[in-house]
Design a protein around this motif. Structure first.
Motif, mmCIF file in Angstrom:
data_model
loop_
_atom_site.group_PDB
_atom_site.id
_atom_site.type_symbol
_atom_site.label_atom_id
_atom_site.label_comp_id
_atom_site.label_asym_id
_atom_site.label_seq_id
_atom_site.Cartn_x
_atom_site.Cartn_y
_atom_site.Cartn_z
ATOM 1 N N GLY A 66 0.830 -1.200 0.000
ATOM 2 C CA GLY A 66 0.000 0.000 0.000
ATOM 3 C C GLY A 66 0.859 1.242 0.000
ATOM 4 O O GLY A 66 2.052 1.212 0.343
ATOM 5 N N LEU A 67 0.283 2.358 -0.387
ATOM 6 C CA LEU A 67 0.958 3.649 -0.409
ATOM 7 C C LEU A 67 1.537 3.956 0.974
ATOM 8 O O LEU A 67 0.829 3.872 1.974
ATOM 9 C CB LEU A 67 -0.055 4.727 -0.819
ATOM 10 N N GLU A 68 2.809 4.296 1.047
ATOM 11 C CA GLU A 68 3.460 4.535 2.336
ATOM 12 C C GLU A 68 2.768 5.648 3.112
ATOM 13 O O GLU A 68 2.540 5.538 4.332
ATOM 14 C CB GLU A 68 4.937 4.878 2.136
ATOM 15 N N GLU A 69 2.388 6.711 2.414
ATOM 16 C CA GLU A 69 1.708 7.823 3.071
ATOM 17 C C GLU A 69 0.387 7.362 3.689
ATOM 18 O O GLU A 69 0.006 7.799 4.792
ATOM 19 C CB GLU A 69 1.443 8.942 2.061
ATOM 20 N N LEU A 70 -0.308 6.477 2.999
ATOM 21 C CA LEU A 70 -1.579 5.971 3.509
ATOM 22 C C LEU A 70 -1.365 5.087 4.726
ATOM 23 O O LEU A 70 -2.086 5.208 5.727
ATOM 24 C CB LEU A 70 -2.317 5.186 2.414
#
Length: 425
Positions: A66-70
């Motif tokens: 998954g997106l690291e920021e998410l």
């Protein structure tokens, strides 16, 4: 053709099937009071929608995890708003918590434990891999929540050397019940004693009628609890298909296993949806207000239905969250049997055809076929209009329900009409 027998034996999801049937009947011009489907009726908050629009041109594959920021944002959200401390490395993003649960069921070997009164998809998912499972007995006195004593009794009567995987769901679908801290403490003690793995489905956590979130068994049993959540219920974004999973630190060795399975199945969640989820899990004051207002409206609808049905001796769980309650006609079993109706499925068909009320039979939720219980979902109303009306009036009373939730209001009295007819007969 030769087909996997475990897959071939499955039937369509009961919730999706009843929704399609109701749509077809309404298309024919019939008025149906739809208590069968559990999709949030409220609109997706504009902040989330606009973020999706802003990233609509992003066509890149994102990391399998998954997106690291998410993942960082989910970590912060869980810490602030769900009492769960987890680093981003423990968090995985998938196409809905339903899929992440299924992937976990595929990974773990052992005997799965499902409390009677659990979501319809747990058992079919286990069956699809040819897995072994048992239904754990629960009672209406405890709103069909599993007790530590019930869990302990099951283990004592079965193979203590087996690896057991318990699936818990709170706030609960189909009952609306929420486990208390004390109940979770007792269950955690029993799970620790027998080294039981827990899959904790917390998809409805903020859809809560008493607090801002439901407690988690991971607070008392962090070492072997995997937590699942997502956008669909709290943020009314079921169609976005995004969920998260929190793997305990003690299961870090499984990270590679999960990544490998994800990479060979769904690869990653759609990029624009992941960026929209970042905005959701930032959980601005405006989004928090929106979630709180939705919960107040659902609580008001729930209270009305509970009060009216129990007044006519219809058995009900008393929901404290989610979109559902279990209702039962056990008090009228003799009269119902006299109609030639013996099972909850037969009664569901009868109520749909004769009283235009759609309910899901309890046999889809781990009950015996002759137990005349049903899941009642109280979300068949225009959530946009209801939220606007609540913001204007500031209350959910009988007039509000008549005006903004007419199908729920009328459906209740169709059930009362049915019961009254039984008494007369």
């Amino acid at each position: 053709m030769k087909i996997n027998k475990d897959i071939f034996s499955l039937k369509p999801s009961a919730t999706l099937e009843i929704n399609e049937k109701v749509k077809a009947l309404r298309k024919e011009g019939q008025t149906i009071n739809h208590f069968g489907f559990g999709q949030s009726p409220f609109p997706i908050h504009d902040e989330i929608v606009n973020e999706l629009k802003d990233h609509a041109t992003n066509n890149h594959y994102l990391p399998v995890d998954g997106l690291e920021e998410l993942r960082s944002q989910v970590s912060e959200f869980l810490s602030k708003n769900q009492g769960i401390n987890a680093e981003k490395e423990q968090i995985f993003i998938g196409p809905g918590s339903k899929e992440l649960l299924y992937q976990s069921i595929l990974i773990f070997e052992g005997h799965f434990l499902i409390p009677k009164g659990s979501w319809v998809s747990y058992i079919p998912q286990i069956k699809s891999k040819g897995g072994a499972y048992s239904i754990l007995e629960t009672s209406i006195e405890h709103d069909f929540k599993l007790t530590a004593q019930g869990l302990e009794e099951f283990i004592q009567e079965h193979d203590k050397q087996e690896q057991y995987i318990l699936i818990l769901n709170s706030p609960n679908n189909p009952t609306g019940a929420i486990y208390t801290d004390e109940e979770y403490k007792e269950l955690a003690e029993a799970c620790r004693k027998h080294e039981i793995i827990v899959l904790s489905d917390e998809i409805y956590s903020q859809v809560n009628f008493d607090k801002d979130h439901a407690c988690s068994i991971s607070s008392y049993y962090p070492e072997k609890t995997i937590v699942f959540g997502g956008l669909s219920k709290v943020f009314s974004a079921g169609g976005y298909r995004l969920g998260y999973m929190v793997l305990p630190k003690e299961f870090a060795s499984l990270t590679k296993v999960y990544r490998s399975l994800f990479s060979e199945t769904f690869s990653c969640v759609a990029s624009p949806v992941q960026y929209a989820a970042v905005k959701a899990y930032k959980y601005s004051e405006d989004i928090q207000k929106y979630v709180s207002e939705a919960s107040v409206i659902l609580s008001g609808v729930s209270s009305f239905i509970f009060q009216q049905l129990t007044a006519y001796r219809i058995t009900c769980t008393n929901p404290r969250g989610a979109f559902y309650m279990m209702i039962g006609f056990d008090q009228f079993q003799d009269q119902i049997n006299a109609l030639g109706i013996r099972t909850s499925k037969e009664l569901a068909i009868y109520l749909l055809e004769e009283y235009q009320v759609a309910l899901l039979p309890a046999s889809d939720f781990g009950f015996q076929e002759n137990e005349l219980f049903f899941r009642l979902a109280f979300v068949d109303f225009d959530g946009t209009k209801a939220m606007m009306a609540y913001r204007e009036k500031g209350t959910v009373n009988i007039d509000f329900l008549k005006q903004e939730c007419p199908n729920m209001y009328k459906g209740v009295y169709q059930l009362v009409k049915f019961v009254n007819a039984l008494k007369t007969d």
